[in-house]
Every structure is written in C-alpha cells, then in structure tokens.
Design a protein around this motif. Structure first.
Motif, PDB file in Angstrom:
ATOM      1  N   TYR B  36       6.190   0.055  -8.148  1.00  0.00           N
ATOM      2  CA  TYR B  36       6.990  -0.820  -9.036  1.00  0.00           C
ATOM      3  C   TYR B  36       8.153  -1.578  -8.402  1.00  0.00           C
ATOM      4  N   GLN B  38      11.789  -3.389  -8.570  1.00  0.00           N
ATOM      5  CA  GLN B  38      13.203  -3.567  -9.294  1.00  0.00           C
ATOM      6  C   GLN B  38      13.935  -4.286  -8.708  1.00  0.00           C
ATOM      7  N   PRO B  44      12.405  -2.212 -13.804  1.00  0.00           N
ATOM      8  CA  PRO B  44      11.288  -2.206 -12.953  1.00  0.00           C
ATOM      9  C   PRO B  44      10.069  -2.928 -13.422  1.00  0.00           C
TER      10      PRO B  44
END
Lengths: 121, 107
Positions: B36, B38, B44
C-alpha cells in the motif's frame, strides 16, 4: 464506484466510548463477498488493523483491542460501525473504514478518507 | 501475531532510479501479502495484492515478488509522484499486521 465515508465525533474524553460509522455507497454491505474493516493510524505512526465485521454480523478483532471493541453492521442503512470503549490518549488516531475482499488473494480497497479522533479532556 | 519487518525505513533516490523495498514475515505467509502507498494526509492506496498482482490502474513500474517469508516491492523507474510511504500487510492469519513502513523521498 465504491466509496466509504467515516463519520463521528472528532473529540472524545478519556474513559468514554469512541463511536464511528462508515457509510458505503456503490456496494452493498449485505454482500457475502466482502469483509468490512477498521484500521487506525496514530499521528505520525504506522497502521494497525482493528478488526472486521461480516454481513452476517460475525466479527474478528485484534487481540490487542478485543476487550474494548465492538463492531456492528446495519444492512438497512448500508453502514457498519465501530465502538471502542474506555479510550485513552493512546487511542488518538485517524480511523479508516476499508473494504476487504472475501476471496483469496485478499486486498483492502477502497479506503475511506479517514476520521481523526482525538482523545482529550 | 506475525511480525512484518520492512526495510529500509526510509530511502532517498533520484527520478529514474530503481527502488526496492523488502518485507520479511516472522513466519511463512504463502503469498498473502499486499503493498500500500500512502501520501501525506491521504488514505493508503492498494498497489499490489497476492504478493505480485498489480491492482487495476496502478502504473506498471510497480511490481511485487516473493512468497513464504520474503517479499519485495520494486519501482522500476522512480517518478516524482512516487514520493510516499509504503506499507506491506500480511493477510495470512489474524491479527492482520502491517510492516512499519518505508518512506521514499525524491532527491
């Protein structure tokens, strides 16, 4: 397009209960294909999985929070909710609601924009 | 709980560089791992799932590999918009756990 939106108080007093609701659009929380999750992130820190609620109402919580957490689902409103009781300053965080696939390989998508909850008197 | 150890915790690289981030699980997790991205002030975003499957809409310069305990996220040619923090997440058993994150900065 699936969207999730958190809502709830931004400020909670110590020892009280944090309550957040996630409203889902573009998908049904009644679907057995997904799990509906909460994840949090203290300011400047990493991510922590809190748990999930399934359309049947079954739940799975992180043991670190299990004694204080309750998740529920309201299929009539297409929402799911988080309650965290006996909060302390350590529970100050951005809380995200997230959809998780129910079929391997799993994924988390989409995420809500996040809701900052501050625990302070 | 399965511990996910991510490295490095931060890196600085130039546009066009090849960047590699690793995640090591404290026990085997098959290929039940996601990556993920972010960006500051944002939620995210899913990049990779199942260790190596690219999420729809994610640029092909992102790739994932690995299985068992060792996993890698590679950015083949770093772009300015890739400045972000990257997290791995094991989805093998409960409680689900994240790596500590890798902050990628552009030189």
């Amino acid at each position: 397009q699936v969207q999730l939106q958190e809502s709830g108080p931004g400020l909670v007093k110590p020892s009280e209960t944090l309550s957040l609701t996630c409203t889902v659009s573009g998908a049904s929380v009644s679907s057995g294909t997904y799990y509906w999750c909460w994840i949090r992130q203290p300011p400047g820190k990493g991510l922590e999985w809190i748990g999930y609620v399934y359309h049947t109402g079954s739940t799975n919580y992180n043991p670190s929070l299990k004694s204080r957490v309750t998740m529920s689902i309201d299929t009539s409103k297409n929402q799911f909710s988080l309650k965290l009781n006996s909060v302390t300053a350590a529970d100050t965080a951005v809380y995200y609601c997230v959809r998780r696939s129910g079929i391997t390989p799993n994924w988390f998508d989409p995420w809500g924009q996040g809701s900052l909850v501050t625990v302070s008197s | 709980a399965i511990q996910m150890t991510q490295s490095p915790s931060s890196l600085s690289a130039s546009v066009g560089d090849r960047v590699t981030i690793t995640c090591r699980a404290s026990q085997g997790i098959k290929n039940d791992l996601g990556w993920y991205q972010q960006k500051p002030g944002k939620a995210p975003k899913l990049l990779i799932y199942g260790a190596s499957s690219l999420q729809s809409g994610v640029p092909s310069r992102f790739s994932g590999s690995g299985s068992g305990t060792d996993f890698t996220l590679t950015i083949s040619s770093l772009q300015p918009e890739d400045s972000a923090t990257y997290y791995c997440l094991q989805d093998y058993n409960y409680p689900l756990t994240f790596g500590g994150g890798t902050k990628v900065e552009i030189k």
